[in-house]
Design a protein around this motif. Structure first.
Motif, mmCIF file in Angstrom:
data_model
loop_
_atom_site.group_PDB
_atom_site.id
_atom_site.type_symbol
_atom_site.label_atom_id
_atom_site.label_comp_id
_atom_site.label_asym_id
_atom_site.label_seq_id
_atom_site.Cartn_x
_atom_site.Cartn_y
_atom_site.Cartn_z
ATOM 1 N N ASP A 333 0.767 -1.100 -0.175
ATOM 2 C CA ASP A 333 -0.076 0.122 -0.213
ATOM 3 C C ASP A 333 0.892 1.321 -0.066
ATOM 4 O O ASP A 333 0.673 2.308 -0.921
ATOM 5 N N GLN A 334 1.908 1.143 0.732
ATOM 6 C CA GLN A 334 2.920 2.447 1.008
ATOM 7 C C GLN A 334 3.607 2.689 -0.423
ATOM 8 O O GLN A 334 3.953 3.500 -0.797
ATOM 9 N N MET A 335 3.923 1.432 -0.924
ATOM 10 C CA MET A 335 4.812 1.331 -2.232
ATOM 11 C C MET A 335 3.977 1.946 -3.214
ATOM 12 O O MET A 335 4.701 2.840 -4.103
ATOM 13 N N LEU A 336 2.682 1.224 -3.521
ATOM 14 C CA LEU A 336 1.789 1.953 -4.672
ATOM 15 C C LEU A 336 1.527 3.338 -4.533
ATOM 16 O O LEU A 336 1.484 4.235 -5.366
ATOM 17 N N SER A 337 1.431 3.756 -3.167
ATOM 18 C CA SER A 337 1.095 5.281 -2.865
ATOM 19 C C SER A 337 2.307 6.070 -3.407
ATOM 20 O O SER A 337 2.006 7.216 -3.925
ATOM 21 N N ALA A 338 3.386 5.576 -2.980
ATOM 22 C CA ALA A 338 4.707 6.275 -3.505
ATOM 23 C C ALA A 338 4.818 6.518 -4.870
ATOM 24 O O ALA A 338 5.256 7.649 -5.597
ATOM 25 N N GLN A 339 4.412 5.305 -5.803
ATOM 26 C CA GLN A 339 4.700 5.340 -7.217
ATOM 27 C C GLN A 339 3.445 5.875 -7.859
ATOM 28 O O GLN A 339 3.683 6.530 -9.038
ATOM 29 N N ASP A 340 2.251 6.174 -7.439
ATOM 30 C CA ASP A 340 0.848 6.578 -7.937
ATOM 31 C C ASP A 340 0.414 5.804 -9.066
ATOM 32 O O ASP A 340 -0.511 6.154 -9.693
ATOM 33 N N GLN A 341 1.010 4.880 -9.468
ATOM 34 C CA GLN A 341 0.604 4.021 -10.796
ATOM 35 C C GLN A 341 1.359 2.574 -10.546
ATOM 36 O O GLN A 341 2.259 2.471 -9.869
ATOM 37 N N PRO A 342 0.450 1.614 -11.188
ATOM 38 C CA PRO A 342 1.259 0.101 -11.282
ATOM 39 C C PRO A 342 2.639 0.317 -11.789
ATOM 40 O O PRO A 342 2.804 1.170 -12.461
ATOM 41 N N PHE A 343 3.474 -0.710 -11.218
ATOM 42 C CA PHE A 343 4.765 -0.613 -11.408
ATOM 43 C C PHE A 343 5.317 -1.957 -11.695
ATOM 44 O O PHE A 343 4.802 -2.909 -11.327
ATOM 45 N N THR A 344 6.425 -1.956 -12.604
ATOM 46 C CA THR A 344 7.234 -3.220 -12.675
ATOM 47 C C THR A 344 8.235 -3.275 -11.878
ATOM 48 O O THR A 344 9.348 -2.596 -12.264
ATOM 49 N N GLY A 345 8.358 -3.764 -10.881
ATOM 50 C CA GLY A 345 9.464 -4.054 -10.028
ATOM 51 C C GLY A 345 9.521 -4.939 -9.002
ATOM 52 O O GLY A 345 9.187 -4.826 -7.788
ATOM 53 N N PRO A 346 9.584 -6.489 -9.341
ATOM 54 C CA PRO A 346 9.188 -7.608 -8.406
ATOM 55 C C PRO A 346 10.577 -7.570 -7.042
ATOM 56 O O PRO A 346 9.746 -8.023 -6.159
ATOM 57 N N ASN A 347 11.461 -6.773 -7.070
ATOM 58 C CA ASN A 347 12.232 -6.733 -6.015
ATOM 59 C C ASN A 347 12.180 -5.558 -5.267
ATOM 60 O O ASN A 347 12.930 -5.176 -4.526
ATOM 61 N N LEU A 348 11.232 -4.553 -5.926
ATOM 62 C CA LEU A 348 11.265 -3.232 -5.153
ATOM 63 C C LEU A 348 11.314 -3.237 -3.381
ATOM 64 O O LEU A 348 11.662 -2.630 -2.849
ATOM 65 N N PHE A 349 10.303 -4.213 -3.173
ATOM 66 C CA PHE A 349 10.369 -4.527 -1.498
ATOM 67 C C PHE A 349 11.727 -4.568 -0.829
ATOM 68 O O PHE A 349 11.897 -4.310 -0.015
ATOM 69 N N LEU A 350 12.712 -5.186 -1.532
ATOM 70 C CA LEU A 350 14.035 -5.224 -0.945
ATOM 71 C C LEU A 350 14.546 -3.795 -1.032
ATOM 72 O O LEU A 350 15.369 -3.350 0.072
ATOM 73 N N HIS A 351 14.330 -2.880 -2.025
ATOM 74 C CA HIS A 351 15.015 -1.639 -1.885
ATOM 75 C C HIS A 351 14.152 -0.784 -0.823
ATOM 76 O O HIS A 351 14.721 0.063 -0.315
ATOM 77 N N TRP A 352 12.972 -1.071 -0.977
ATOM 78 C CA TRP A 352 12.248 -0.284 0.047
ATOM 79 C C TRP A 352 12.680 -0.680 1.667
ATOM 80 O O TRP A 352 12.888 0.393 2.172
ATOM 81 N N ALA A 353 12.915 -1.891 1.866
ATOM 82 C CA ALA A 353 13.519 -2.206 3.239
ATOM 83 C C ALA A 353 14.803 -1.655 3.321
ATOM 84 O O ALA A 353 15.167 -1.112 4.538
ATOM 85 N N MET A 354 15.873 -1.371 2.413
ATOM 86 C CA MET A 354 16.855 -0.706 2.613
ATOM 87 C C MET A 354 16.976 0.675 2.667
ATOM 88 O O MET A 354 17.719 1.596 3.646
ATOM 89 N N TYR A 355 15.995 1.150 2.099
ATOM 90 C CA TYR A 355 15.685 2.778 2.142
ATOM 91 C C TYR A 355 15.337 3.069 3.712
ATOM 92 O O TYR A 355 15.771 3.971 4.152
ATOM 93 N N ALA A 356 14.428 2.226 4.281
ATOM 94 C CA ALA A 356 13.853 2.374 5.540
ATOM 95 C C ALA A 356 15.070 2.233 6.534
ATOM 96 O O ALA A 356 15.223 3.041 7.570
ATOM 97 N N ALA A 357 15.938 1.242 6.138
ATOM 98 C CA ALA A 357 17.365 1.124 7.180
ATOM 99 C C ALA A 357 17.941 2.386 6.967
ATOM 100 O O ALA A 357 18.757 2.879 8.105
ATOM 101 N N ALA A 358 18.118 2.863 5.858
ATOM 102 C CA ALA A 358 19.026 4.036 5.744
ATOM 103 C C ALA A 358 18.548 5.261 6.409
ATOM 104 O O ALA A 358 19.357 5.916 6.979
ATOM 105 N N LYS A 359 17.284 5.532 6.254
ATOM 106 C CA LYS A 359 16.389 6.605 7.069
ATOM 107 C C LYS A 359 16.720 6.502 8.544
ATOM 108 O O LYS A 359 17.130 7.250 9.166
ATOM 109 N N THR A 360 16.575 5.178 9.003
ATOM 110 C CA THR A 360 16.617 5.030 10.381
ATOM 111 C C THR A 360 18.343 5.364 10.742
ATOM 112 O O THR A 360 18.479 5.741 11.950
#
Length: 628
Positions: A333-360
């Motif tokens: 839900d958060q990833m789709l809200s960030a993209q504003d449209q459907p996206f092709t990125g089956p491993n985006l969830f791994l990048h999302w987790a790294m971005y969250a860790a970097a922010k922390t």
């Protein structure tokens, strides 16, 4: 990375300040500075800066050039600042540094619409010339910084993200069914259209002029601009690559915030991390924060031994993300809200987790080795050149070497690189018919709603959408140019921009430095593939930067194993429930029985082929739900 937005009315009606404020509020996550707005008659600009360099703290945006009656808003970081300041002869009138905004405005004053080709770095900007009522917009060479716009009748809007445009009530939420078809077909070559009618993207390496409600667009650079490079020895090639690569890393390491880097253990991210850590140590700065994804339960995707080899070089503070404990839909839900449209990125969830860790961890700038293999090129098409020149002994030796180093098959390499490109189309058709392979268009057609196929002219467009009939590249140069100019490159950059922006994190990509790209495009094919080693020039150049364990490693682990594992473990039940509840809206585009069949087959034997359609359909269903 910053947030920019603007409104332009062609009929001289006053631009609504409240509308611009709504647009900027929707983009607030992209900036850290207070929102600044400029409104004058029919034009309005907004900006909120993410201040990640020393000079950005002195930036004023929107920036007004009173002498020339121009105003600019920009999301930019320039990497050839010193060169531009000298060429433009910008006077240093205070102890404060000259800002990137001042440089862009001065370059427009000197070079006009040709100014973007002089700039190096990541940028998207708009300049309003009040004297002749002209809006000039430009986007960087590879599309690192996004630029979306909406045009309908006399209204023109632009913003860093689609949600900024949708904040204006005038920007209607109308589905672009042609883009839906492209998405389901896996077609990513459309550089302008989005899932919304009347909302478009400015393509990379393009500028745009808006005057009297009319739009004109033109490219200012292409990969064809790269010149052939001929040096006298392998050592000179390696030294030249090393110099340009280190310059690309160095220029992107300028930050007034803790600096981080992804570290997968592969050649690309490890080269960047090791080079950046050496630079920080030399400069007496804090250790480089590295972010790696590990897979305790999926060893086929785990690269911990290579990560450890890079960390042993010193100067890094590691952080781990456990990629096998989350699934592709864990934060959907958060990833789709960030993209504003459907996206092709089956491993985006791994990048999302790294971005969250970097922010922390307090990191504000993250270096990423994304697509280094595209920039440098594996050079495998050199085998095609050798076959064309009938250099059979060299071809066989190189094919055997590649197969040995990458754990591949010599026979497959020769078939795909030395035979297939030269087989006449008629013979290929006979061969496929003999093997009773179903045409790709028939496979996709069975997954799509019949009326939707008619509305979007699927059968007329299927060959283009699926890449059927495209002539194979016959030279390494042609192949490299083709891969470097494909639409998937800016598409992935847009996805990662929006995901990192959700964490107010600026991601920088050394492999998308124009100097490095042009150099790699220009070197001879035997610098890319030599003695069975792909990306040979980079491996030679990284002596002393990388540990040999990484420098001369063969293939790399496959993240697909983790995707299948986590998709089955975490997401199947949610997707089944989602498709059951959202079937009515989705069924106007997709054959629901095909999705159910794919899920049934996946439950028996997990495969990407049976995960792809349910994944895409689920994202589409979620987006359609948000649209209403």
């Amino acid at each position: 990375m910053s947030a920019i937005a603007g409104i332009l009315l062609a009929d001289d009606r006053p631009a609504p300040p409240h509308g611009l404020e709504q647009m900027m509020e929707a983009l607030a996550h992209r900036g850290s500075s207070p929102v600044n707005c400029w409104v004058d008659g029919s034009a309005a600009f907004g900006s909120s800066l993410l201040r990640t360099t020393r000079e950005s703290h002195f930036e004023q945006a929107p920036l007004r050039d009173a002498a020339n009656d121009r105003v600019m808003t920009a999301d930019a970081r320039l990497d050839n600042r010193d060169e531009l300041i000298a060429r433009l002869q910008i006077p240093q009138r205070s102890p404060d540094p000259i800002t990137d905004g001042q440089i862009i405005l001065a370059s427009y004053e000197k070079w006009g619409p040709q100014c973007p080709e002089k700039l190096l770095g990541d940028f998207a900007f708009a300049i309003w010339d009040r004297s002749d009522k002209t809006l000039f917009c430009a986007r960087d060479h590879f599309g690192v910084r996004p630029f979306y716009y909406y045009k309908h009748h006399d209204l023109f809007l632009f913003a860093s993200e689609i949600k900024g445009l949708l904040a204006m009530p005038e920007a209607q939420r109308l589905v672009n069914e042609d883009r839906v078809l492209e998405y389901l077909a896996g077609y990513a070559e459309d550089l302008q259209h989005t899932f919304y009618q009347r909302i478009f993207k400015l393509p990379p390496a393009h500028s745009m002029m808006v005057r009297d409600g009319e739009i004109s667009m033109q490219p200012y650079w292409s990969v064809e601009a790269a010149q052939d490079i001929r040096l006298s020895s392998d050592a000179e090639y390696a030294e030249a690559f090393r110099s340009i690569f280190l310059q690309a890393v160095h220029s992107r390491s300028r930050a007034n915030t803790p600096l981080g880097s992804t570290l997968s253990g592969g050649l690309d991210s490890s080269s960047i991390a090791c080079a950046a850590s050496q630079y920080l140590q030399k400069d007496g700065r804090e250790p480089l924060q590295t972010f790696s994804v590990v897979f305790d339960d999926v060893p086929k995707s785990d690269e911990r031994d290579y990560m450890r080899a890079a960390l042993d070089m010193g100067g890094m503070e590691p952080h781990k993300v456990h990629g096998d404990r989350i699934g592709p839909f864990s934060n959907i839900d958060q990833m789709l809200s960030a993209q504003d449209q459907p996206f092709t990125g089956p491993n985006l969830f791994l990048h999302w987790a790294m971005y969250a860790a970097a922010k922390t961890a307090g990191v504000g700038v993250l270096l990423d080795g994304l697509d280094g293999d595209t920039t440098v090129s594996h050079g495998v098409s050199r085998l095609t050149e050798l076959a064309r020149a009938m250099r059979w002994p060299t071809l066989l030796r190189e094919a055997k070497g590649v197969a040995r180093n990458l754990n591949g098959s010599t026979r497959t390499l020769i078939a795909t690189q030395a035979v297939y490109p030269f087989v006449p189309k008629a013979m290929l058709g006979v061969w496929k018919a003999a093997r009773r392979r179903q045409p790709p268009a028939s496979v996709l057609s069975a997954c799509l709603n019949a009326d939707f196929q008619t509305r979007t002219r699927f059968h007329e467009r299927s060959n283009v959408l699926l890449g059927v009939g495209r002539r194979p590249c016959l030279t390494e140069k042609e192949s490299h140019h083709y891969r470097m100019s494909r639409g998937i490159v800016p598409h992935v950059l847009e996805i990662t921009d929006h995901a990192s922006a959700a964490f107010s994190l600026e991601v920088r990509y050394p492999f998308f430095d124009r100097r490095l790209v042009e150099f790699c495009l220009g070197v001879p094919p035997d610098q890319k593939l030599r003695d069975g080693w792909t990306r040979w020039i980079m491996r030679k150049a990284m002596t002393g930067v990388l540990p040999e364990q990484i420098q001369w490693r063969g293939g790399k682990s496959d993240l697909g194993h983790n995707f299948l594992h986590t998709f089955a473990a975490f997401d199947i039940q949610r997707i089944e429930a989602m498709l059951a509840s959202d079937g009515n809206s989705l069924s106007q585009y997709v054959n629901m029985s095909s999705i159910r069949s794919s899920l049934d087959r996946f439950a028996i034997q997990p495969s990407w082929e049976d995960a792809e359609l349910p994944l895409k359909a689920s994202l589409l269903a979620l987006w359609l739900q948000k649209m209403t």
